[in-house]
Write a protein that holds these residues in place. Structure first.
Motif, PDB file in Angstrom:
ATOM      1  N   LYS A 139       0.839  -1.185   0.000  1.00  0.00           N
ATOM      2  CA  LYS A 139       0.000   0.000   0.000  1.00  0.00           C
ATOM      3  C   LYS A 139       0.886   1.252   0.000  1.00  0.00           C
ATOM      4  N   PRO A 140       0.368   2.371  -0.447  1.00  0.00           N
ATOM      5  CA  PRO A 140       1.175   3.603  -0.400  1.00  0.00           C
ATOM      6  C   PRO A 140       1.692   3.910   0.997  1.00  0.00           C
ATOM      7  N   GLU A 141       0.930   3.555   2.018  1.00  0.00           N
ATOM      8  CA  GLU A 141       1.369   3.820   3.388  1.00  0.00           C
ATOM      9  C   GLU A 141       2.496   2.913   3.850  1.00  0.00           C
ATOM     10  N   ASP A 142       2.878   1.951   3.034  1.00  0.00           N
ATOM     11  CA  ASP A 142       4.046   1.123   3.325  1.00  0.00           C
ATOM     12  C   ASP A 142       5.348   1.804   2.892  1.00  0.00           C
ATOM     13  N   THR A 143       5.232   2.931   2.227  1.00  0.00           N
ATOM     14  CA  THR A 143       6.416   3.666   1.795  1.00  0.00           C
ATOM     15  C   THR A 143       7.243   4.111   2.995  1.00  0.00           C
ATOM     16  N   ALA A 144       8.506   3.724   3.002  1.00  0.00           N
ATOM     17  CA  ALA A 144       9.392   4.013   4.137  1.00  0.00           C
ATOM     18  C   ALA A 144      10.778   3.486   3.830  1.00  0.00           C
ATOM     19  N   VAL A 145      11.704   3.822   4.705  1.00  0.00           N
ATOM     20  CA  VAL A 145      13.001   3.154   4.709  1.00  0.00           C
ATOM     21  C   VAL A 145      12.891   1.958   5.646  1.00  0.00           C
ATOM     22  N   TYR A 146      13.284   0.797   5.147  1.00  0.00           N
ATOM     23  CA  TYR A 146      13.173  -0.444   5.899  1.00  0.00           C
ATOM     24  C   TYR A 146      14.545  -0.865   6.423  1.00  0.00           C
ATOM     25  N   TYR A 147      14.565  -1.257   7.685  1.00  0.00           N
ATOM     26  CA  TYR A 147      15.806  -1.627   8.352  1.00  0.00           C
ATOM     27  C   TYR A 147      15.709  -3.043   8.909  1.00  0.00           C
ATOM     28  N   CYS A 148      16.793  -3.779   8.812  1.00  0.00           N
ATOM     29  CA  CYS A 148      16.891  -5.043   9.513  1.00  0.00           C
ATOM     30  C   CYS A 148      17.736  -4.834  10.772  1.00  0.00           C
ATOM     31  N   ALA A 149      17.514  -5.706  11.734  1.00  0.00           N
ATOM     32  CA  ALA A 149      18.235  -5.597  13.001  1.00  0.00           C
ATOM     33  C   ALA A 149      18.252  -6.948  13.689  1.00  0.00           C
ATOM     34  N   THR A 150      19.149  -7.095  14.650  1.00  0.00           N
ATOM     35  CA  THR A 150      19.218  -8.340  15.398  1.00  0.00           C
ATOM     36  C   THR A 150      19.150  -8.059  16.897  1.00  0.00           C
ATOM     37  N   THR A 151      18.747  -9.090  17.624  1.00  0.00           N
ATOM     38  CA  THR A 151      18.581  -8.991  19.060  1.00  0.00           C
ATOM     39  C   THR A 151      18.794 -10.369  19.667  1.00  0.00           C
ATOM     40  N   VAL A 152      18.973 -10.402  20.977  1.00  0.00           N
ATOM     41  CA  VAL A 152      19.161 -11.685  21.639  1.00  0.00           C
ATOM     42  C   VAL A 152      17.913 -12.555  21.491  1.00  0.00           C
ATOM     43  N   SER A 153      16.760 -11.950  21.649  1.00  0.00           N
ATOM     44  CA  SER A 153      15.511 -12.674  21.453  1.00  0.00           C
ATOM     45  C   SER A 153      14.412 -11.675  21.134  1.00  0.00           C
ATOM     46  N   CYS A 154      13.407 -12.127  20.394  1.00  0.00           N
ATOM     47  CA  CYS A 154      12.285 -11.250  20.052  1.00  0.00           C
ATOM     48  C   CYS A 154      11.641 -10.751  21.353  1.00  0.00           C
ATOM     49  N   GLY A 155      11.366  -9.458  21.389  1.00  0.00           N
ATOM     50  CA  GLY A 155      10.794  -8.865  22.588  1.00  0.00           C
ATOM     51  C   GLY A 155      11.814  -8.115  23.415  1.00  0.00           C
ATOM     52  N   THR A 156      13.095  -8.289  23.087  1.00  0.00           N
ATOM     53  CA  THR A 156      14.139  -7.515  23.761  1.00  0.00           C
ATOM     54  C   THR A 156      14.683  -6.454  22.803  1.00  0.00           C
ATOM     55  N   GLU A 157      15.487  -5.577  23.327  1.00  0.00           N
ATOM     56  CA  GLU A 157      15.984  -4.461  22.535  1.00  0.00           C
ATOM     57  C   GLU A 157      16.893  -4.950  21.416  1.00  0.00           C
ATOM     58  N   PHE A 158      16.698  -4.367  20.230  1.00  0.00           N
ATOM     59  CA  PHE A 158      17.546  -4.696  19.089  1.00  0.00           C
ATOM     60  C   PHE A 158      18.855  -3.921  19.225  1.00  0.00           C
ATOM     61  N   ASP A 159      19.971  -4.579  18.929  1.00  0.00           N
ATOM     62  CA  ASP A 159      21.247  -3.927  19.177  1.00  0.00           C
ATOM     63  C   ASP A 159      22.092  -3.707  17.936  1.00  0.00           C
ATOM     64  N   PHE A 160      21.970  -4.540  16.909  1.00  0.00           N
ATOM     65  CA  PHE A 160      22.717  -4.323  15.672  1.00  0.00           C
ATOM     66  C   PHE A 160      21.735  -3.960  14.568  1.00  0.00           C
ATOM     67  N   TRP A 161      22.098  -2.943  13.782  1.00  0.00           N
ATOM     68  CA  TRP A 161      21.182  -2.431  12.759  1.00  0.00           C
ATOM     69  C   TRP A 161      21.859  -2.363  11.399  1.00  0.00           C
ATOM     70  N   GLY A 162      21.069  -2.625  10.354  1.00  0.00           N
ATOM     71  CA  GLY A 162      21.532  -2.429   8.994  1.00  0.00           C
ATOM     72  C   GLY A 162      21.328  -0.987   8.570  1.00  0.00           C
ATOM     73  N   GLN A 163      21.705  -0.691   7.318  1.00  0.00           N
ATOM     74  CA  GLN A 163      21.720   0.686   6.863  1.00  0.00           C
ATOM     75  C   GLN A 163      20.401   1.159   6.265  1.00  0.00           C
ATOM     76  N   GLY A 164      19.483   0.281   6.002  1.00  0.00           N
ATOM     77  CA  GLY A 164      18.189   0.661   5.473  1.00  0.00           C
ATOM     78  C   GLY A 164      18.102   0.567   3.969  1.00  0.00           C
ATOM     79  N   THR A 165      16.909   0.261   3.495  1.00  0.00           N
ATOM     80  CA  THR A 165      16.640   0.222   2.059  1.00  0.00           C
ATOM     81  C   THR A 165      15.280   0.866   1.819  1.00  0.00           C
ATOM     82  N   GLN A 166      15.208   1.722   0.798  1.00  0.00           N
ATOM     83  CA  GLN A 166      14.003   2.500   0.534  1.00  0.00           C
ATOM     84  C   GLN A 166      12.970   1.674  -0.217  1.00  0.00           C
ATOM     85  N   VAL A 167      11.750   1.709   0.283  1.00  0.00           N
ATOM     86  CA  VAL A 167      10.608   1.109  -0.403  1.00  0.00           C
ATOM     87  C   VAL A 167       9.603   2.216  -0.691  1.00  0.00           C
TER      88      VAL A 167
END
Length: 118
Positions: free
Chosen positions: A86-114
């Motif tokens: 949808k048009p509202e999905d337009t954004a910069v998308y980032y991947c990230a990693t964390t110890v487990s889902c629900g905890t703070e993400f600590d490593f981040w990628g640089q982003g890709t535009q959609v």
């Protein structure tokens, strides 16, 4: 430690895109991985997370049923299949990693535009 996201681009409403994120410099299989996005003027939004040990997946309400997260530990990759965009999905998308889902993400990628536009 590096996370390299790719796969963004311009797509028409109703179309699909597949984002990928390749991890390096750490033991990817030991970490949960997730996707976020940030649109201009808006706060960063969590989209999805996939766990490290059993591949359990979690989704935000705005993408549930349309987006699918997956991982390939052999290729150190986490992907996000995005359908029914949808048009509202337009954004910069980032991947990230964390110890487990629900905890703070600590490593981040640089982003890709959609961009979703006709």
């Amino acid at each position: 430690v590096q996370l390299q996201a790719s796969g963004g681009g311009l797509v028409q409403p109703g179309g699909s895109l597949r984002l990928s994120c390749v991890a390096s410099g750490f033991t990817f299989r030991d970490y949960a991985a997730g996707w976020f996005r940030q649109a201009p003027g808006k706060e960063r939004e969590w989209l999805s997370c996939i766990s490290s040990y059993d591949g359990s997946t979690y989704y935000g309400d705005s993408v549930k049923g349309r987006f699918t997260i997956s991982r390939d530990n052999g290729k150190n990759t986490v992907s996000l299949q995005m359908n029914s965009l949808k048009p509202e999905d337009t954004a910069v998308y980032y991947c990230a990693t964390t110890v487990s889902c629900g905890t703070e993400f600590d490593f981040w990628g640089q982003g890709t535009q959609v961009t979703v536009s006709s």
